[in-house]
Design a protein around this motif. Structure first.
Motif, PDB file in Angstrom:
ATOM      1  N   TRP A  29       0.815  -1.223   0.000  1.00 39.25           N
ATOM      2  CA  TRP A  29       0.000   0.000   0.000  1.00 39.25           C
ATOM      3  C   TRP A  29       0.846   1.270   0.000  1.00 39.25           C
ATOM      4  O   TRP A  29       0.290   2.377  -0.021  1.00 39.25           O
ATOM      5  CB  TRP A  29      -0.920   0.010   1.210  1.00 39.25           C
ATOM      6  CG  TRP A  29      -1.994  -1.042   1.163  1.00 39.25           C
ATOM      7  CD1 TRP A  29      -2.346  -1.794   0.093  1.00 39.25           C
ATOM      8  CD2 TRP A  29      -2.846  -1.443   2.247  1.00 39.25           C
ATOM      9  NE1 TRP A  29      -3.371  -2.638   0.422  1.00 39.25           N
ATOM     10  CE2 TRP A  29      -3.706  -2.451   1.733  1.00 39.25           C
ATOM     11  CE3 TRP A  29      -2.971  -1.060   3.579  1.00 39.25           C
ATOM     12  CZ2 TRP A  29      -4.672  -3.069   2.523  1.00 39.25           C
ATOM     13  CZ3 TRP A  29      -3.929  -1.673   4.360  1.00 39.25           C
ATOM     14  CH2 TRP A  29      -4.773  -2.667   3.838  1.00 39.25           C
ATOM     15  N   ARG A  79      -8.919   2.324   2.099  1.00 34.51           N
ATOM     16  CA  ARG A  79      -8.325   2.432   0.763  1.00 34.51           C
ATOM     17  C   ARG A  79      -9.367   2.189  -0.322  1.00 34.51           C
ATOM     18  O   ARG A  79      -9.377   2.870  -1.347  1.00 34.51           O
ATOM     19  CB  ARG A  79      -7.181   1.421   0.617  1.00 34.51           C
ATOM     20  CG  ARG A  79      -5.917   1.807   1.350  1.00 34.51           C
ATOM     21  CD  ARG A  79      -4.828   0.793   1.103  1.00 34.51           C
ATOM     22  NE  ARG A  79      -4.451   0.728  -0.309  1.00 34.51           N
ATOM     23  CZ  ARG A  79      -3.590   1.541  -0.906  1.00 34.51           C
ATOM     24  NH1 ARG A  79      -3.009   2.501  -0.204  1.00 34.51           N
ATOM     25  NH2 ARG A  79      -3.301   1.412  -2.193  1.00 34.51           N
ATOM     26  N   TRP A  80     -10.240   1.214  -0.112  1.00 33.26           N
ATOM     27  CA  TRP A  80     -11.221   0.891  -1.137  1.00 33.26           C
ATOM     28  C   TRP A  80     -12.199   2.044  -1.376  1.00 33.26           C
ATOM     29  O   TRP A  80     -12.584   2.338  -2.497  1.00 33.26           O
ATOM     30  CB  TRP A  80     -11.978  -0.381  -0.747  1.00 33.26           C
ATOM     31  CG  TRP A  80     -12.937  -0.842  -1.816  1.00 33.26           C
ATOM     32  CD1 TRP A  80     -12.749  -0.799  -3.162  1.00 33.26           C
ATOM     33  CD2 TRP A  80     -14.224  -1.413  -1.614  1.00 33.26           C
ATOM     34  NE1 TRP A  80     -13.841  -1.331  -3.823  1.00 33.26           N
ATOM     35  CE2 TRP A  80     -14.763  -1.718  -2.887  1.00 33.26           C
ATOM     36  CE3 TRP A  80     -14.966  -1.726  -0.479  1.00 33.26           C
ATOM     37  CZ2 TRP A  80     -16.022  -2.293  -3.048  1.00 33.26           C
ATOM     38  CZ3 TRP A  80     -16.210  -2.317  -0.638  1.00 33.26           C
ATOM     39  CH2 TRP A  80     -16.728  -2.582  -1.917  1.00 33.26           C
ATOM     40  N   SER A  85      -9.349   2.709  -7.941  1.00 29.41           N
ATOM     41  CA  SER A  85      -8.562   1.561  -8.371  1.00 29.41           C
ATOM     42  C   SER A  85      -9.385   0.734  -9.335  1.00 29.41           C
ATOM     43  O   SER A  85     -10.620   0.659  -9.237  1.00 29.41           O
ATOM     44  CB  SER A  85      -8.153   0.705  -7.159  1.00 29.41           C
ATOM     45  OG  SER A  85      -7.540  -0.491  -7.579  1.00 29.41           O
ATOM     46  N   THR A  87      -9.217  -2.434  -9.467  1.00 30.90           N
ATOM     47  CA  THR A  87      -9.552  -3.672  -8.760  1.00 30.90           C
ATOM     48  C   THR A  87     -10.182  -3.324  -7.423  1.00 30.90           C
ATOM     49  O   THR A  87      -9.651  -2.489  -6.683  1.00 30.90           O
ATOM     50  CB  THR A  87      -8.291  -4.520  -8.527  1.00 30.90           C
ATOM     51  OG1 THR A  87      -7.699  -4.830  -9.794  1.00 30.90           O
ATOM     52  CG2 THR A  87      -8.638  -5.809  -7.800  1.00 30.90           C
ATOM     53  N   LEU A  89     -10.784  -3.621  -3.699  1.00 29.67           N
ATOM     54  CA  LEU A  89      -9.986  -4.156  -2.599  1.00 29.67           C
ATOM     55  C   LEU A  89     -10.904  -4.842  -1.583  1.00 29.67           C
ATOM     56  O   LEU A  89     -11.032  -4.437  -0.428  1.00 29.67           O
ATOM     57  CB  LEU A  89      -9.173  -3.042  -1.928  1.00 29.67           C
ATOM     58  CG  LEU A  89      -8.128  -3.518  -0.907  1.00 29.67           C
ATOM     59  CD1 LEU A  89      -7.110  -4.437  -1.568  1.00 29.67           C
ATOM     60  CD2 LEU A  89      -7.437  -2.338  -0.262  1.00 29.67           C
TER      61      LEU A  89
END
Length: 418
Positions: A29, A79-80, A85, A87, A89
């Protein structure tokens, strides 16, 4: 004194490799070094508390587990939701669980629903073909219904939800229940080995999906130990209705109930209550669309073809695939013919053992053995599935060593039930 030293030793022996795994997560990360060092200092300080102060050991152990296990999960959630992103998470299973409730809140049957286009297709998937779970909801209705009010409230209040919040609440429940089973250092040691098995935090970042049924099964086990039969039947019914794998340990808990002196009439009353709970949760979806429900939750796991969940993981099925005994990852294979003898042997040994040794730790140990035997030979032996059995076996072994302490809540609950 011996238990307190054992608690500190466990934290060191399991905490160091878990911290190394977490450090690699932080590297992936690209977290600043000062954040990692701050977490490391927090773990070291909490460990010092466990060693130096028996009165504060409970707080110290909870802090170590929170940083090493729960903090990476919270990091994954943040983070998600904050960083763009390609992808997602979050694991496909955990993501589908929360999506199924979103679908239900829109008044649509989550079974038979096409999840393609919902974002689930962006969840990590290591196969060259699309995830067949996009067209099948494999989870039983308890998974959809029980957290539904919490998810609806979160959407109404803050506008978002992450399934791992529910799973973390399951982790808290497990910590509390293990502490009730064996108050003091023994219960905390069982929780430490449950959560800090090296690699557990890495898998949990994407979603530790089995925690809710583990909490329900531990609650049922504790209730049986206290001879609170109806409560045990209610919790066992909820566990079965939440995930099919709970059925694997029903014979172990039945044997434990017999060892605890349940009479025949009460046994059938408890079995009837568990069955009624399952029926109540299943009935709306069977009435809504029985074909979709049966196709998604039963046929999906046993049939072959392009819509079958592929063989993957680290169990027997992968070994058979690599050896050429099974030719394709989506080919049908009679895994039940292997699973049933293995789990039957675990049940028989467990029944004989529980007749002689009636501790809660023994019941939890054989729950773990039954889970591991069945899931190792499963079509898809995901690491999280095997971890479920390993965690319970380790926790049960620790609790067995503290059998006098484990008997305390049993006597307390028995008095309350009388």
């Amino acid at each position: 004194m011996l238990l307190r030293r054992g608690e500190a030793l466990l934290l060191i022996l399991l905490g160091i490799p878990t911290a190394a795994v977490d450090w690699q997560i932080a590297n992936t990360w690209a977290l600043p070094t000062w954040v990692r060092l701050l977490c490391l200092a927090g773990v070291t300080g909490a460990l010092a508390i466990v060693v130096a102060s028996p009165r504060l050991a409970m707080i110290g152990s909870a802090l170590v587990v929170s940083v090493l296990y729960a903090l990476p999960i919270l990091g994954g959630i943040i983070r998600w939701h904050l960083l763009p992103s390609g992808t997602a998470l979050i694991g496909d299973g955990a993501y589908q669980m929360q999506l199924s409730r979103d679908v239900l809140l829109r008044g649509i049957d989550p079974y038979g629903f096409n999840y393609d286009g919902t974002g689930m297709e962006r969840a990590p998937w290591g196969q060259p073909f699309p995830n067949p779970a996009l067209h099948h909801l494999d989870y039983w209705p308890g998974t959809v219904v029980l957290p539904l009010p919490l998810q609806a409230a979160a959407h109404a209040l803050i506008g978002w939800w992450d399934e791992r919040v529910w799973l973390l609440l399951g982790a808290v429940a497990i910590w509390v229940l293990l502490g009730r089973i064996a108050p003091g250092p023994a219960g905390r040691m069982a929780a430490i080995v449950f959560f800090l098995v090296p690699g557990h935090s890495l898998l949990a970042v994407l979603g530790d999906n089995d925690l809710p049924i583990v909490a329900l099964l531990l609650g049922a086990t504790l209730a049986i130990g206290g001879r609170r039969w109806l409560l045990a039947g209610l919790l066992l019914g909820l566990a079965i209705a939440t995930k099919q794998t709970a059925l694997v340990v029903v014979p172990v808990l039945a044997g434990y109930a017999v060892a605890q002196g349940i009479d025949r009439r009460t046994f059938f009353k408890v079995a009837g209550l568990s069955t009624a709970v399952v029926i109540v949760l299943f009935a709306p979806f069977l009435v809504w669309n029985a074909h979709a429900f049966i196709t998604d939750t039963i046929l999906f796991n046993f049939a072959g073809g392009s819509e079958t969940y592929p063989i993957q993981g680290i169990g027997l099925s992968t070994l058979l695939l690599q050896a050429g005994i099974i030719h394709g990852s989506r080919d049908a294979f009679p895994f039940l013919l292997i699973q049933l003898p293995l789990v039957l042997a675990a049940w028989l040994v467990g029944w004989r053992w529980l007749r002689q040794h009636r501790s809660l730790g023994d019941a939890i140990l054989f729950m773990g053995i039954a889970f591991f035997a069945f899931l190792f030979a499963n079509r898809f032996a995901q690491p999280t599935y095997l971890l479920l059995g390993i965690d319970l076996m380790f926790a049960g072994l620790v609790l067995r060593r503290a059998q006098p302490a484990a008997a305390a809540p049993t006597r307390e609950l028995s008095t309350a039930a009388a």
